[in-house]
Structures are given as C-alpha cells and as structure tokens.
Design a protein around this motif. Structure first.
Motif, PDB file in Angstrom:
ATOM      1  N   TYR A  78      -4.073   4.870  -2.052  1.00 37.20           N
ATOM      2  CA  TYR A  78      -2.999   5.426  -1.371  1.00 37.20           C
ATOM      3  C   TYR A  78      -3.134   4.184  -0.245  1.00 37.20           C
ATOM      4  CZ  TYR A  78      -2.739   9.705  -3.553  1.00 37.20           C
ATOM      5  OH  TYR A  78      -2.804  11.427  -3.842  1.00 37.20           O
TER       6      TYR A  78
ATOM      7  N   LYS B  93       0.815  -1.420  -0.040  1.00 39.08           N
ATOM      8  CA  LYS B  93       0.002   0.063   0.146  1.00 39.08           C
ATOM      9  C   LYS B  93       0.810   1.343   0.110  1.00 39.08           C
ATOM     10  CE  LYS B  93      -3.689  -2.488   2.768  1.00 39.08           C
ATOM     11  NZ  LYS B  93      -4.286  -2.325   3.657  1.00 39.08           N
TER      12      LYS B  93
ATOM     13  N   SER C 204      -1.144   0.727  -5.828  1.00 36.82           N
ATOM     14  CA  SER C 204      -2.009   1.243  -6.263  1.00 36.82           C
ATOM     15  C   SER C 204      -3.476   1.420  -7.452  1.00 36.82           C
ATOM     16  CB  SER C 204      -0.602   2.889  -6.838  1.00 36.82           C
ATOM     17  OG  SER C 204       0.088   2.957  -5.502  1.00 36.82           O
TER      18      SER C 204
ATOM     19  N   GLU D 196       0.301   4.644   0.640  1.00 33.42           N
ATOM     20  CA  GLU D 196       0.426   5.602   1.367  1.00 33.42           C
ATOM     21  C   GLU D 196       0.212   7.455   0.978  1.00 33.42           C
ATOM     22  OE1 GLU D 196      -1.389   4.185   4.103  1.00 33.42           O
ATOM     23  OE2 GLU D 196      -0.484   2.220   4.256  1.00 33.42           O
ATOM     24  N   THR D 197       1.662   7.286   0.578  1.00 30.54           N
ATOM     25  CA  THR D 197       1.949   8.270   0.044  1.00 30.54           C
ATOM     26  C   THR D 197       1.299   8.703  -1.199  1.00 30.54           C
ATOM     27  OG1 THR D 197       3.936   8.303  -0.223  1.00 30.54           O
ATOM     28  CG2 THR D 197       3.359   8.856   1.883  1.00 30.54           C
ATOM     29  N   HIS D 198       1.110  10.086  -2.357  1.00 26.88           N
ATOM     30  CA  HIS D 198       1.048  10.238  -3.442  1.00 26.88           C
ATOM     31  C   HIS D 198       2.640   9.976  -4.068  1.00 26.88           C
ATOM     32  CE1 HIS D 198      -0.425  12.812  -7.076  1.00 26.88           C
ATOM     33  NE2 HIS D 198       1.093  12.648  -6.865  1.00 26.88           N
TER      34      HIS D 198
ATOM     35  N   GLN E 106      -6.950   8.608  -5.464  1.00 26.24           N
ATOM     36  CA  GLN E 106      -6.288   9.169  -4.755  1.00 26.24           C
ATOM     37  C   GLN E 106      -6.386   7.294  -3.961  1.00 26.24           C
ATOM     38  OE1 GLN E 106      -7.235  11.960  -1.939  1.00 26.24           O
ATOM     39  NE2 GLN E 106      -7.212  13.243  -2.958  1.00 26.24           N
TER      40      GLN E 106
ATOM     41  N   ALA F  49       2.675   6.084  -4.730  1.00 21.51           N
ATOM     42  CA  ALA F  49       1.885   5.398  -5.575  1.00 21.51           C
ATOM     43  C   ALA F  49       2.340   5.754  -6.952  1.00 21.51           C
ATOM     44  CB  ALA F  49       0.492   5.799  -5.279  1.00 21.51           C
TER      45      ALA F  49
ATOM     46  N   LEU G  78      -3.856   9.472  -9.717  1.00 21.30           N
ATOM     47  CA  LEU G  78      -3.982   9.955  -8.330  1.00 21.30           C
ATOM     48  C   LEU G  78      -4.389  10.602  -8.115  1.00 21.30           C
ATOM     49  CD1 LEU G  78       0.021   8.644  -8.306  1.00 21.30           C
ATOM     50  CD2 LEU G  78      -2.596   7.194  -8.154  1.00 21.30           C
TER      51      LEU G  78
END
Length: 205
Positions: free
Chosen positions: A147, A83, A152, A85-87, A145, A90, A141
């Motif tokens: 995340y 996963k 992703s 978790e952040t942009h 989103q 991803a 993204l």
C-alpha cells in the motif's frame, strides 16, 4: 582525494538494499517531501522534480555530502498511479492494469551539497501485467500489502508473479534506484565505484 560522504535521501529499505550492492559507505536521511504532483505536471517531470527535491531537502543537514534522491511514478493512458495507501485503492489500480502495458518512470538525482550542482537522469521501464483474476489480485494484496508502493506492484517481492514481461535498461530501476545510471552520475563527481576500497558494512546508519 577521498570520496565525500554519500547520503541516500530515502527511508525505503529497498533503495537502501540496492545502494548497499555498490559496496560504498553511506548514510540515509528522511527527505520529508510532499510527493503530490503539481497541476498539469507530466509524470516524467514529476519524478525528476521530486528526486531533486528529496536530495535538496537533506542538503542543509549534510553540507559536505553527495546526496542521492530518487522518485518513481507509474502511469497508463495518461493516468498516474500513486501510492494506494488502502486495500481498495490498490485493488482498483491492479484491476485497471491487468493485461496492460504500464509505464514506470524513475527519476534520479545526484546532488553535490558542497556546490549545489545536481545531476538528473530519468529511467523508463515498461511492465506488461498478466491478465489476472480478481481472486489472484486479492490474494496478492492480502499477502504483500503493497500500500506504500506506486502502482501496488512490488517486483522485488511477490509482485513479480503479477508481471508477464519487463522492458527497460536497468532492472533495479523498477525497484526504485537505477544503479546503472547512478554509477554514471557518480563518475561525473569523480567517484568510480570500482576504484573505492571495499567495505564490509556499506550502510553507516
């Protein structure tokens, strides 16, 4: 003989929606399991271990139930995509996956909490990603989103636009709950989905 209570060891709305398609009453529970892979653990082994761990994590609070646990890993060239978790994470994941075939492996466990007996099944899916531009990935993204999604790419949403081809035995597996395999495992516990009375509201919590 009545069907024992059914519990989905997941708070994922997508797994909940998939399970509801079977028309069976069920509850959901948060398994609160550390999903980090073990050192040297292969992706397939990780998914199977975690699917069982999730089911067993809620067994004490549902001692008379059949409990469903599921976990998914995505991997390419020996690298596991968790996963993000952040942009930025991803973005890096999707940049490395574009134009490539990525393996998604979904582990499934059906645990009889009454006996401790667990049935395990692994369902592989190969996803071919489009050769996406950075601009397309950024737009995806910002809009989706994803995340909290391994790899992703949410195929149940806008993520389908990232994908050129999906090869697998069950389209539901990529979303996170392989229903074909689940029906097989339920039969091993004498639960035939089509023999159950219909219910208008399958999810009971």
């Amino acid at each position: 003989m009545p069907m024992p209570p059914l519990v989905l060891a997941s708070t994922s709305p997508f797994r909940r929606e998939l399970l509801a398609r079977l028309g069976l009453p069920f509850a959901t529970a948060n398994p609160a399991v550390d999903e980090a892979p073990l050192p040297g653990e292969k992706p397939e082994a990780s998914a199977l271990r975690l699917s069982q761990a999730k089911a067993r994590a809620v067994a004490d609070s549902h001692p008379g139930a059949l409990i469903i646990g599921s976990d998914q890993v995505a991997y390419l060239d020996g690298h596991v995509f968790g996963k993000p978790e952040t942009h930025q994470n991803a973005l890096r994941q999707l940049q490395s996956m574009r134009g490539r075939q990525v393996n998604f492996f979904t582990g499934l466990c059906l645990l009889d909490a009454r006996t401790g007996r667990a049935h395990l099944r692994g369902v592989p899916t190969v996803v071919t990603f489009r050769d996406l531009t950075d601009h397309e990935i950024e737009n995806y993204l910002r809009r989706e989103q994803p995340y909290n999604c391994a790899g992703s790419a949410k195929s149940e949403g806008l993520g389908i636009a990232l994908i050129a081809r999906i090869d697998g035995e069950d389209p539901n597996a990529l979303i996170g709950l392989p229903l074909i395999a689940l029906c097989d495992l339920l039969r091993l516990e004498n639960v035939a989905v089509l023999d159950q009375p219909p219910t208008a509201h399958p999810a009971i919590n």
